[in-house]
Scaffold this motif. Structure first.
Motif, PDB file in Angstrom:
ATOM      1  N   CYS A 186       0.850  -1.190   0.000  1.00  0.00           N
ATOM      2  CA  CYS A 186       0.000   0.000   0.000  1.00  0.00           C
ATOM      3  C   CYS A 186       0.884   1.236   0.000  1.00  0.00           C
ATOM      4  CB  CYS A 186      -0.899  -0.015   1.236  1.00  0.00           C
ATOM      5  SG  CYS A 186      -2.028   1.366   1.264  1.00  0.00           S
ATOM      6  N   SER A 187       0.583   2.173  -0.881  1.00  0.00           N
ATOM      7  CA  SER A 187       1.249   3.470  -0.826  1.00  0.00           C
ATOM      8  C   SER A 187       0.459   4.303   0.182  1.00  0.00           C
ATOM      9  CB  SER A 187       1.232   4.118  -2.213  1.00  0.00           C
ATOM     10  OG  SER A 187       1.486   5.505  -2.096  1.00  0.00           O
ATOM     11  N   LEU A 188       1.140   4.794   1.216  1.00  0.00           N
ATOM     12  CA  LEU A 188       0.450   5.566   2.271  1.00  0.00           C
ATOM     13  C   LEU A 188       0.292   7.024   1.851  1.00  0.00           C
ATOM     14  CD1 LEU A 188       2.384   4.144   5.361  1.00  0.00           C
ATOM     15  CD2 LEU A 188       0.249   3.296   4.382  1.00  0.00           C
ATOM     16  N   ALA A 189       1.158   7.455   0.957  1.00  0.00           N
ATOM     17  CA  ALA A 189       1.113   8.804   0.383  1.00  0.00           C
ATOM     18  C   ALA A 189       2.167   8.848  -0.705  1.00  0.00           C
ATOM     19  CB  ALA A 189       1.426   9.864   1.432  1.00  0.00           C
ATOM     20  N   SER A 190       1.919   9.645  -1.746  1.00  0.00           N
ATOM     21  CA  SER A 190       2.869   9.695  -2.848  1.00  0.00           C
ATOM     22  C   SER A 190       2.811  11.063  -3.508  1.00  0.00           C
ATOM     23  CB  SER A 190       2.513   8.593  -3.859  1.00  0.00           C
ATOM     24  OG  SER A 190       3.375   8.642  -4.955  1.00  0.00           O
ATOM     25  N   GLY A 191       3.965  11.628  -3.827  1.00  0.00           N
ATOM     26  CA  GLY A 191       3.996  12.929  -4.487  1.00  0.00           C
ATOM     27  C   GLY A 191       4.923  13.878  -3.759  1.00  0.00           C
ATOM     28  N   SER A 192       5.025  15.106  -4.278  1.00  0.00           N
ATOM     29  CA  SER A 192       6.014  16.032  -3.724  1.00  0.00           C
ATOM     30  C   SER A 192       5.690  16.460  -2.292  1.00  0.00           C
ATOM     31  CB  SER A 192       6.164  17.244  -4.632  1.00  0.00           C
ATOM     32  OG  SER A 192       4.904  17.835  -4.813  1.00  0.00           O
ATOM     33  N   SER A 193       4.438  16.213  -1.834  1.00  0.00           N
ATOM     34  CA  SER A 193       4.120  16.578  -0.447  1.00  0.00           C
ATOM     35  C   SER A 193       4.443  15.441   0.518  1.00  0.00           C
ATOM     36  CB  SER A 193       2.650  16.972  -0.328  1.00  0.00           C
ATOM     37  OG  SER A 193       1.825  15.877  -0.640  1.00  0.00           O
ATOM     38  N   GLY A 194       4.977  14.335   0.019  1.00  0.00           N
ATOM     39  CA  GLY A 194       5.417  13.277   0.919  1.00  0.00           C
ATOM     40  C   GLY A 194       5.147  11.884   0.403  1.00  0.00           C
TER      41      GLY A 194
END
Ligand SMILES: [Zn+2]
Ligand SMILES: [Zn+2]
Length: 261
Positions: free
Chosen positions: A5-13
């Protein structure tokens, strides 16, 4: 058993959790500790179960809470010596006694890991291939290009986590400062949708074994991309093979679909 599972992805974390070969691994801790805990709870994963924390590179959106997480849960932190030194320069605070320098090949219990240096910024980055009992997972985010030598290793991944950062036209016409645009588009920046599509095409469509069951596209820019563009570009590259592969997106700031096989 495999879970991801990706818990968060992108430039904000960025942060992801992988369960394979009896090991539970957190990859990056670039969101707050509180968010990591909340997002893990959403997926019924106890953070105390995480046996190791892998850090891809020393950018804040990947390493921010690594020290806090490691201290709270007494988790060993695995990173390359290069990432460690870059982190020191950036003032990243990690618990010294819990640091383990990543080698090219690692074995965590029954889980085998191969590490790859990726071109990203001047500081470099680390990609991973996880393997257990013939089941393979590729993890590649934050890279300007996919080095040719890596294709051999990711050819028959069951699951591929891959950056699709920007749509080139949107990046070029964005309001970002020129040097940022140039960096993002360079071989030391981030993968565009088109670059990601060419990689997925080689891994999935041109692979006769058709072993890949799912691809998750990640680090999707909020300003210079959209899930719709990513999916369209990937599907176009895969042609008829797209029907046999799950194409997923890792959303910014929240959990992705929880893969369990
Ligand atoms: Zn990043
Ligand atoms: Zn980065």
């Amino acid at each position: 058993m495999f879970e991801f599972c990706s818990l968060a992805s992108g430039s904000s974390g960025n942060s992801s959790v992988l369960i394979l070969g009896g090991e539970t691994v957190l990859i990056d801790a670039g969101i707050s500790l509180k968010k990591i805990e909340t997002h893990l709870a959403e997926k019924n994963i106890d953070p105390a179960r995480i046996g190791r924390l892998l850090v891809t590179h020393a950018h804040g959106d990947h390493i921010k809470s690594a020290g806090k997480f490691a201290r709270k849960y007494r988790t060993p932190v695995y990173l390359t010596r290069e990432t460690y030194n870059n982190g020191l320069r950036e003032g990243v605070d990690l618990p010294e006694e819990q640091i383990v320098f990543l080698r090219e090949k690692e074995t965590f219990g029954k889980l085998k890991i191969k590490t790859f240096r990726l071109p990203h910024d001047e500081s470099g980055n680390t990609g991973f291939l996880f393997e257990h009992g013939g089941f393979r997972v590729g993890y590649f985010t934050d890279l300007g290009i996919m080095p040719e030598r890596i294709f051999r290793d990711i050819q028959d991944c069951d699951f591929l986590f891959l950056e699709a950062n920007h749509d080139v036209l949107r990046e070029k016409t964005s309001r970002r400062p020129q040097h940022i645009i140039e960096r993002n588009l360079s071989d030391k920046g981030h993968l565009s949708n088109e670059q990601a599509a060419r990689i997925v095409e080689r891994v999935v469509r041109k692979d006769a074994s058709r072993k890949t069951k799912a691809v998750m596209l990640a680090h999707i820019s909020k300003d210079c991309n959209h899930h719709f563009f990513v999916e369209r570009t990937i599907r176009a590259a895969l042609k008829e093979a797209a029907d046999a592969v799950k194409i997923l997106m890792a959303p910014e700031g929240k959990c992705s679909e929880h893969l369990k096989w």
